[in-house]
Scaffold this active site. Structure first.
Site, PDB file in Angstrom:
ATOM      1  N   PHE A   1      -5.878  -8.873  -1.128  1.00 46.81           N
ATOM      2  CA  PHE A   1      -3.986  -9.301  -2.047  1.00 46.81           C
ATOM      3  C   PHE A   1      -4.000  -9.608  -1.292  1.00 46.81           C
ATOM      4  CE2 PHE A   1      -2.500  -5.592  -1.765  1.00 46.81           C
ATOM      5  CZ  PHE A   1      -1.184  -5.731  -1.288  1.00 46.81           C
ATOM      6  N   LYS A   2      -3.518  -9.775  -0.046  1.00 46.36           N
ATOM      7  CA  LYS A   2      -2.266 -10.001   1.052  1.00 46.36           C
ATOM      8  C   LYS A   2      -1.911 -11.375   0.658  1.00 46.36           C
ATOM      9  CE  LYS A   2      -0.709  -5.753   2.239  1.00 46.36           C
ATOM     10  NZ  LYS A   2      -2.091  -4.323   2.016  1.00 46.36           N
TER      11      LYS A   2
END
Ligand SMILES: *Cc1c(COP(=O)(O)O)cnc(C)c1O
Length: 455
Positions: A110-111
């Site tokens: 998700f980063k």
């Protein structure tokens, strides 16, 4: 919009300070001086926007002094064009739970959602201001890869990434160390993630050093990451069309779940935010019992959550103490001495918005196994903990943030189901490419020396 530091809110800062410096000179974190709260009419206008349009609207609430809405819109579009899903994120389900898949970006976690945007925002800023920056970041595995992908090859920027030596998965490491661009430097620290984070923090607070190299950070304390992450809470809420929803969030540094809290503060009808932890359960102990005492970091199958000092928790402390920076600074001292018990009234305030649960290693593997047997779906170990926490608390309308692609963590899935997911075709090449990184002792001065020699 003006910003202040959580430890001294008498001084105003700009979006530029917040973005480029990351951390205030007094060691505090930046928070906005006031927050936009969408009313129901405004929310209904946001409802049908595409991911990119929604992103532009939300980020613009914070950054309009820094970048025009039109320019922002084109940066957002460029940032998310690298994603394998057209609408950036994807919603799937397992039984009654919804999964919000956030791992369709270039480095499979998700980063990427925040980092791809940040990379382009740097480029915009540096070309406008004719400046050079050195980005230094500590990673428990996923931040580093996302930051490197976002910054590799960009002019006027170098990036130094500190990861804990031998404590991240080999896929995580290879995504970072096989990058060939000359502005990327990988450092493996003989220590754990908290050690890496502490080295970066102490380099930032050494103003002479940090100014001498024009140091900037993209750690999860960077406010721009938080606001970019707020977007998917809004997006999934609108897509699901329920009146209230709860989110279960696999948590380490408290950045992602804090973005959910921010969405709630901005008017989104979120019921509870579930903080899901692995055996490094300081946040579970804190939120359930008020016990914010850190212990030794334990290595688990979910390395991106192997954290015992959750930096972004400081922002929550600030808000629950009615934006009182004196009290916050005092509490942060206690945290530094590892002697902070959350006061009863504050704990009640926290528990209005947050619940927590923790899953041990055995439970995590069992969830991966059960989900595979019942749904024919392979979960990564971080997401499995989010699912496990949601199951333990059994909530209606609960969305689990699916934070990583299972192929990044083959050890966990091999252990649970004797199988591992393959890397997407376009990333296969990292598996046999030559790696490049420098091992350095857990010592700030040594790291400084290395960085100086490269800048
Ligand atoms: C970083 C990360 C987390 C933890 O997020 P925080 O914002 O640090 O709480 C969870 N899962 C994965 C896969 C991550 O990379």
């Amino acid at each position: 919009m003006k910003y202040v530091s959580t430890r001294d809110n008498s001084k105003d800062y700009s979006f530029e300070d917040v973005f480029i410096k990351g951390l205030a000179d007094d060691g505090g974190l930046y928070v906005p001086k006031s927050l936009k709260k969408y009313n129901s009419e405004e929310l209904s206008k946001l409802k049908n926007l595409s991911y990119n349009e929604l992103s532009t609207d939300i980020i613009n609430q914070f950054s309009s002094d820094f970048i025009s809405k039109d320019e922002l819109s084109s940066l957002v579009k460029k940032s998310y064009s690298a994603f394998r899903e057209k609408e950036v994120v994807k919603i799937t389900s397992i039984k009654d739970l919804k999964l919000l898949e956030l791992f369709h970006g270039p480095t499979l976690a998700f980063k990427d959602v925040a980092m791809q945007f940040i990379g382009n925002l740097y480029e915009y800023y540096l070309s406008k201001n004719d400046k050079k920056l050195n980005i230094v970041v500590a990673t428990s595995g996923d931040t580093g890869a996302a930051a490197i992908d976002a910054i590799k090859g960009k002019s006027n920027l170098n990036i130094f990434v500190l990861h804990p030596n031998n404590r991240i998965s080999s896929v995580q490491r290879k995504l970072m160390t096989t990058v060939e661009e000359k502005n990327v430097f990988n450092i493996a620290i003989d220590g754990n993630f908290d050690d890496c984070q502490n080295i970066v923090k102490s380099m930032f607070s050494d103003l002479e050093f940090s100014k001498s190299i024009n140091m900037s950070g993209v750690n999860s304390i960077n406010w721009v990451r938080i606001i970019a992450q707020t977007v998917y809470y809004f997006y999934s809420y609108f897509k699901l069309g329920k009146e209230y929803i709860s989110f279960s969030v696999p948590t380490g540094n408290f950045g992602d779940v804090f973005a959910g809290y921010l969405a709630k503060k901005m008017g989104l009808s979120i019921d509870k935010l579930i903080v899901a932890t692995n055996e490094n359960d300081i946040l579970h102990r804190a939120i359930s019992k008020g016990d914010y005492i850190s212990k030794e970091v334990i290595e688990t199958f979910s390395p991106s959550m192997d954290i015992q000092s959750a930096s972004n928790f400081e922002r929550l402390i600030y808000y629950i103490n009615n934006s009182d920076s004196k009290i916050t600074a005092h509490i942060m001292k206690k945290i530094k001495q590892n002697s902070y018990q959350i006061e009863k009234n504050n704990l009640e305030i926290i528990q209005k918005d947050f619940l927590s649960e923790s899953c041990n290693e055995h439970e995590t593997l069992e969830i991966i196994k059960k989900t595979y047997q019942e749904n024919n779906m392979i979960l990564d170990p971080h997401t499995a903990i989010g699912v496990g926490a949601a199951n333990k608390l059994s909530f209606d309308n609960c969305v689990v943030l699916s934070t990583a692609h299972p192929c990044k963590f083959p050890d966990a899935t091999n252990n649970a189901i004797n199988m591992h997911e393959k890397l997407p075709q376009e990333l296969q090449h990292v598996l046999d490419k030559e790696e490049n990184f420098q091992v350095i002792k857990n010592n700030t001065e040594e790291v400084k020396k290395f960085i100086k020699s490269k800048t």
